[in-house]
Motif scaffolding. Sequence first.
Motif, PDB file in Angstrom:
ATOM      1  N   CYS A  12       0.820  -1.215   0.000  1.00  0.00           N
ATOM      2  CA  CYS A  12       0.000   0.000   0.000  1.00  0.00           C
ATOM      3  C   CYS A  12       0.853   1.265   0.000  1.00  0.00           C
ATOM      4  CB  CYS A  12      -0.935   0.008   1.196  1.00  0.00           C
ATOM      5  SG  CYS A  12      -0.092   0.293   2.769  1.00  0.00           S
ATOM      6  N   TRP A  14       0.346   5.298   1.629  1.00  0.00           N
ATOM      7  CA  TRP A  14      -0.470   6.189   2.449  1.00  0.00           C
ATOM      8  C   TRP A  14      -0.153   7.626   2.079  1.00  0.00           C
ATOM      9  CZ3 TRP A  14      -0.089   6.668   8.535  1.00  0.00           C
ATOM     10  CH2 TRP A  14      -1.045   7.592   8.977  1.00  0.00           C
ATOM     11  N   LEU A  87     -10.176   4.914   0.306  1.00  0.00           N
ATOM     12  CA  LEU A  87      -9.514   3.645   0.038  1.00  0.00           C
ATOM     13  C   LEU A  87      -9.751   3.278  -1.419  1.00  0.00           C
ATOM     14  CD1 LEU A  87     -10.597   1.604   3.208  1.00  0.00           C
ATOM     15  CD2 LEU A  87      -8.547   2.997   2.915  1.00  0.00           C
ATOM     16  N   ILE A  92      -4.299   4.465   0.299  1.00  0.00           N
ATOM     17  CA  ILE A  92      -5.160   5.079   1.307  1.00  0.00           C
ATOM     18  C   ILE A  92      -4.815   6.565   1.361  1.00  0.00           C
ATOM     19  CG2 ILE A  92      -3.549   4.311   3.123  1.00  0.00           C
ATOM     20  CD1 ILE A  92      -5.914   4.533   5.097  1.00  0.00           C
ATOM     21  N   ARG A 120      -3.292  -1.510   3.524  1.00  0.00           N
ATOM     22  CA  ARG A 120      -4.116  -0.303   3.430  1.00  0.00           C
ATOM     23  C   ARG A 120      -5.271  -0.338   4.422  1.00  0.00           C
ATOM     24  NH1 ARG A 120      -8.549  -0.229  -1.193  1.00  0.00           N
ATOM     25  NH2 ARG A 120      -9.294  -1.747   0.333  1.00  0.00           N
ATOM     26  N   ASP A 121      -5.970  -1.467   4.487  1.00  0.00           N
ATOM     27  CA  ASP A 121      -7.141  -1.583   5.359  1.00  0.00           C
ATOM     28  C   ASP A 121      -6.754  -1.557   6.830  1.00  0.00           C
ATOM     29  OD1 ASP A 121      -8.511  -1.761   3.025  1.00  0.00           O
ATOM     30  OD2 ASP A 121      -8.957  -3.898   3.179  1.00  0.00           O
ATOM     31  N   ALA A 124      -6.305   2.008   7.883  1.00  0.00           N
ATOM     32  CA  ALA A 124      -7.627   2.627   8.104  1.00  0.00           C
ATOM     33  C   ALA A 124      -8.215   2.190   9.437  1.00  0.00           C
ATOM     34  CB  ALA A 124      -8.563   2.256   6.957  1.00  0.00           C
TER      35      ALA A 124
END
Length: 300
Positions: A12, A14, A87, A92, A120-121, A124
């Motif tokens: 990911c 950010w 997302l 993200i 990524r999740d 979050a």
Amino acid sequence: MAIEILFKNSKCEWVDVEHPTDEDFAYLQQRYQINSLLLEDTVDVNHLPKFEQDGNVEFFLMRENTQSERSNLNTISDVSTKLGVFLLDKVIITIHRMNNRSIYEFKKEVLLPENKDISRDTIALNLALKVMKSYDDESNNLMEIMDQLENEIFLKNTNHSTHIRRLYRLKRKSGLNARILNISSVWVEKFKMLDLKDASVTDLKDKYKDVVGDFDHLNAQVTNLISMFLAMSDQKANQVMKVLAIYSMYFFPITFIAGIYGMNFDVMPELEAKNGYFITLGVMGVIALITFVYVRKKGW
């Protein structure tokens, strides 16, 4: 531009945007194909928490408690600030107008070795947990203030004129936070759609239920405290009126007698009596004594 890449690995990226400008929004819309209406929601001061999905973009609009002491407590923006989380694919994007405590804390934690493979999740989820923690901290803070007020009202001889104002502010802050949390259930539930372990999502939901329960309890306690304070104020007022009424009972018959003998008439035999003045004073004293005995007997 206020766009900054806070973290990047193979899973990911950010991207954080603080105090975004129109140029920032134009770049994000072109680069990541994000709907302009969703971007505008992140700068709407009083926008309520929500979740929205637009194509492959999942948008969480959270509100974090600011623990600020503003003079006005009229809207949710007086006690909270927004955090927009987008997302999409492996990216993200977080957007916020003000310095955000959740972002500030987690951007340090994400660089720790144990987070090198973070997804990524998961980023979050951690931000959401920190948002919930901000309300947990605020509920503890308001509880301490309420306990202090309760001690001042019931145990200390302090000036009560400022207590009702402080109780009102406490009730307003608690009510506004409770309103934000009740609406936040929308985006909290949507975390089950992400690629996360069930235990992690359950942890977020449990934290959410805890803070909602804390503010519900706080609201009830503050309401009860206000009612008790007003009842005490009424009791004190009634006590003052009771004392005044008792004194009136003492002086009313005496004043009546004094009023009669204060009238300027020629025919008043008592005026010619040798001990008329002392007899009248004695009668007044006896009446006052009888009144005192009667009041004590009645328990007034």
